[in-house]
Design a protein around this motif. Structure first.
Motif, PDB file in Angstrom:
ATOM      1  N   GLY A   1       0.806  -1.213   0.000  1.00 21.13           N
ATOM      2  CA  GLY A   1       0.000   0.000   0.000  1.00 21.13           C
ATOM      3  C   GLY A   1       0.830   1.249   0.000  1.00 21.13           C
ATOM      4  O   GLY A   1       1.996   1.239  -0.413  1.00 21.13           O
ATOM      5  N   ASP A   2       0.242   2.338   0.510  1.00 17.20           N
ATOM      6  CA  ASP A   2       0.888   3.643   0.520  1.00 17.20           C
ATOM      7  C   ASP A   2       2.213   3.638   1.272  1.00 17.20           C
ATOM      8  O   ASP A   2       3.210   4.183   0.814  1.00 17.20           O
ATOM      9  CB  ASP A   2      -0.032   4.681   1.176  1.00 17.20           C
ATOM     10  N   GLU A   3       2.214   3.048   2.437  1.00 17.06           N
ATOM     11  CA  GLU A   3       3.366   3.152   3.328  1.00 17.06           C
ATOM     12  C   GLU A   3       4.111   1.843   3.557  1.00 17.06           C
ATOM     13  O   GLU A   3       5.276   1.863   3.928  1.00 17.06           O
ATOM     14  CB  GLU A   3       2.907   3.687   4.701  1.00 17.06           C
ATOM     15  N   GLU A   4       3.414   0.709   3.388  1.00 16.81           N
ATOM     16  CA  GLU A   4       4.028  -0.545   3.797  1.00 16.81           C
ATOM     17  C   GLU A   4       3.496  -1.720   2.996  1.00 16.81           C
ATOM     18  O   GLU A   4       2.507  -1.602   2.278  1.00 16.81           O
ATOM     19  CB  GLU A   4       3.773  -0.793   5.277  1.00 16.81           C
ATOM     20  N   ALA A   5       4.183  -2.843   3.159  1.00 15.05           N
ATOM     21  CA  ALA A   5       3.724  -4.114   2.604  1.00 15.05           C
ATOM     22  C   ALA A   5       3.464  -5.039   3.792  1.00 15.05           C
ATOM     23  O   ALA A   5       4.273  -5.125   4.708  1.00 15.05           O
ATOM     24  CB  ALA A   5       4.770  -4.701   1.682  1.00 15.05           C
ATOM     25  N   VAL A   6       2.303  -5.697   3.787  1.00 15.87           N
ATOM     26  CA  VAL A   6       1.937  -6.578   4.893  1.00 15.87           C
ATOM     27  C   VAL A   6       1.444  -7.920   4.350  1.00 15.87           C
ATOM     28  O   VAL A   6       0.811  -7.985   3.305  1.00 15.87           O
ATOM     29  CB  VAL A   6       0.837  -5.959   5.798  1.00 15.87           C
ATOM     30  N   TRP A   7       1.779  -8.989   5.088  1.00 18.83           N
ATOM     31  CA  TRP A   7       1.261 -10.309   4.766  1.00 18.83           C
ATOM     32  C   TRP A   7      -0.145 -10.404   5.337  1.00 18.83           C
ATOM     33  O   TRP A   7      -0.381 -10.026   6.473  1.00 18.83           O
ATOM     34  CB  TRP A   7       2.158 -11.393   5.344  1.00 18.83           C
ATOM     35  N   ILE A   8      -1.068 -10.895   4.558  1.00 16.93           N
ATOM     36  CA  ILE A   8      -2.474 -10.957   4.952  1.00 16.93           C
ATOM     37  C   ILE A   8      -2.787 -12.343   5.506  1.00 16.93           C
ATOM     38  O   ILE A   8      -2.491 -13.361   4.876  1.00 16.93           O
ATOM     39  CB  ILE A   8      -3.395 -10.662   3.757  1.00 16.93           C
ATOM     40  N   GLU A   9      -3.395 -12.355   6.678  1.00 17.75           N
ATOM     41  CA  GLU A   9      -3.847 -13.595   7.320  1.00 17.75           C
ATOM     42  C   GLU A   9      -5.369 -13.667   7.223  1.00 17.75           C
ATOM     43  O   GLU A   9      -6.032 -12.640   7.105  1.00 17.75           O
ATOM     44  CB  GLU A   9      -3.450 -13.580   8.803  1.00 17.75           C
ATOM     45  N   PRO A  10      -5.944 -14.871   7.297  1.00 17.29           N
ATOM     46  CA  PRO A  10      -7.403 -14.956   7.368  1.00 17.29           C
ATOM     47  C   PRO A  10      -7.921 -14.166   8.580  1.00 17.29           C
ATOM     48  O   PRO A  10      -7.299 -14.171   9.642  1.00 17.29           O
ATOM     49  CB  PRO A  10      -7.679 -16.453   7.539  1.00 17.29           C
ATOM     50  N   THR A  11      -9.037 -13.502   8.413  1.00 19.67           N
ATOM     51  CA  THR A  11      -9.614 -12.708   9.493  1.00 19.67           C
ATOM     52  C   THR A  11     -10.469 -13.599  10.407  1.00 19.67           C
ATOM     53  O   THR A  11     -10.776 -14.746  10.070  1.00 19.67           O
ATOM     54  CB  THR A  11     -10.498 -11.583   8.933  1.00 19.67           C
ATOM     55  N   LEU A  12     -10.884 -13.035  11.542  1.00 15.60           N
ATOM     56  CA  LEU A  12     -11.807 -13.753  12.428  1.00 15.60           C
ATOM     57  C   LEU A  12     -13.117 -14.043  11.708  1.00 15.60           C
ATOM     58  O   LEU A  12     -13.722 -15.101  11.904  1.00 15.60           O
ATOM     59  CB  LEU A  12     -12.065 -12.950  13.697  1.00 15.60           C
ATOM     60  N   ASN A  13     -13.564 -13.121  10.860  1.00 18.21           N
ATOM     61  CA  ASN A  13     -14.788 -13.339  10.093  1.00 18.21           C
ATOM     62  C   ASN A  13     -14.608 -14.506   9.120  1.00 18.21           C
ATOM     63  O   ASN A  13     -15.518 -15.316   8.940  1.00 18.21           O
ATOM     64  CB  ASN A  13     -15.201 -12.076   9.344  1.00 18.21           C
ATOM     65  N   ASP A  14     -13.433 -14.600   8.487  1.00 17.97           N
ATOM     66  CA  ASP A  14     -13.164 -15.727   7.595  1.00 17.97           C
ATOM     67  C   ASP A  14     -13.254 -17.043   8.362  1.00 17.97           C
ATOM     68  O   ASP A  14     -13.856 -18.014   7.892  1.00 17.97           O
ATOM     69  CB  ASP A  14     -11.764 -15.615   6.975  1.00 17.97           C
ATOM     70  N   THR A  15     -12.660 -17.072   9.537  1.00 17.35           N
ATOM     71  CA  THR A  15     -12.674 -18.271  10.372  1.00 17.35           C
ATOM     72  C   THR A  15     -14.092 -18.607  10.818  1.00 17.35           C
ATOM     73  O   THR A  15     -14.516 -19.768  10.772  1.00 17.35           O
ATOM     74  CB  THR A  15     -11.752 -18.094  11.597  1.00 17.35           C
ATOM     75  N   TYR A  16     -14.852 -17.595  11.221  1.00 16.43           N
ATOM     76  CA  TYR A  16     -16.248 -17.804  11.634  1.00 16.43           C
ATOM     77  C   TYR A  16     -17.057 -18.392  10.484  1.00 16.43           C
ATOM     78  O   TYR A  16     -17.836 -19.332  10.674  1.00 16.43           O
ATOM     79  CB  TYR A  16     -16.865 -16.489  12.103  1.00 16.43           C
TER      80      TYR A  16
END
Length: 152
Positions: free
Chosen positions: A130-145
């Motif tokens: 993105g604008d400032e950084e690169a981040v690794w994306i993990e499944p969210t709590l909603n994804d798990t639910y």
């Protein structure tokens, strides 16, 4: 019948739907599809690119297992899953799921089930820049639910 592909190149929704329709030979009463796109914004701000890594062979096997679970739960005539890897830009297509069945309830449920499990069980590593950084994306709590609701 089913088809699972992991690829860098884009896919044609029309061509995949047409191929599915031809294989069905008039026996399906419902075809449900889902297309996922790369978002322009996320929780961390603007997204300039999304990079997806996978482990060839392992990733396809994990998707095959998800499709097999869906085929055990619902009566499905055809399932297509295409997931892209590599560098993607906002608005690019990232995933396609097409499910054909005799009835819409099975097709809708199986398509949603496959997507919910793809988000949490398929072997992909996603890096969002993105604008400032690169981040690794993990499944969210909603994804798990969403995945866990299928196990009840």
């Amino acid at each position: 019948m089913h088809s699972v592909r992991v690829q860098e190149e884009d896919f044609s929704i029309h061509a995949e739907w047409k191929a599915c329709h031809e294989r069905l030979g008039g026996k399906a009463g419902a075809v449900v599809s889902f297309v996922g796109l790369v978002r322009e914004r996320s929780n961390t701000g603007n997204v300039s690119r999304l990079y997806l890594e996978h482990y060839p062979g392992m990733t396809e096997t994990s998707i095959e297992q998800i499709v097999a679970k869906a085929q055990q739960r619902w009566s499905l005539f055809d399932v297509i899953v295409i997931h892209r890897v590599g560098e993607l830009q906002p608005e690019d297509q990232i995933v396609l799921v097409i499910v054909a069945s005799a009835h819409r309830a099975d097709a809708f449920a199986a398509c949603e089930f496959i997507m919910d499990f793809l988000k949490t069980e398929a072997f992909f590593w996603k890096k969002e820049t993105g604008d400032e950084e690169a981040v690794w994306i993990e499944p969210t709590l909603n994804d798990t639910y969403r995945r866990e609701k299928w196990q009840k």
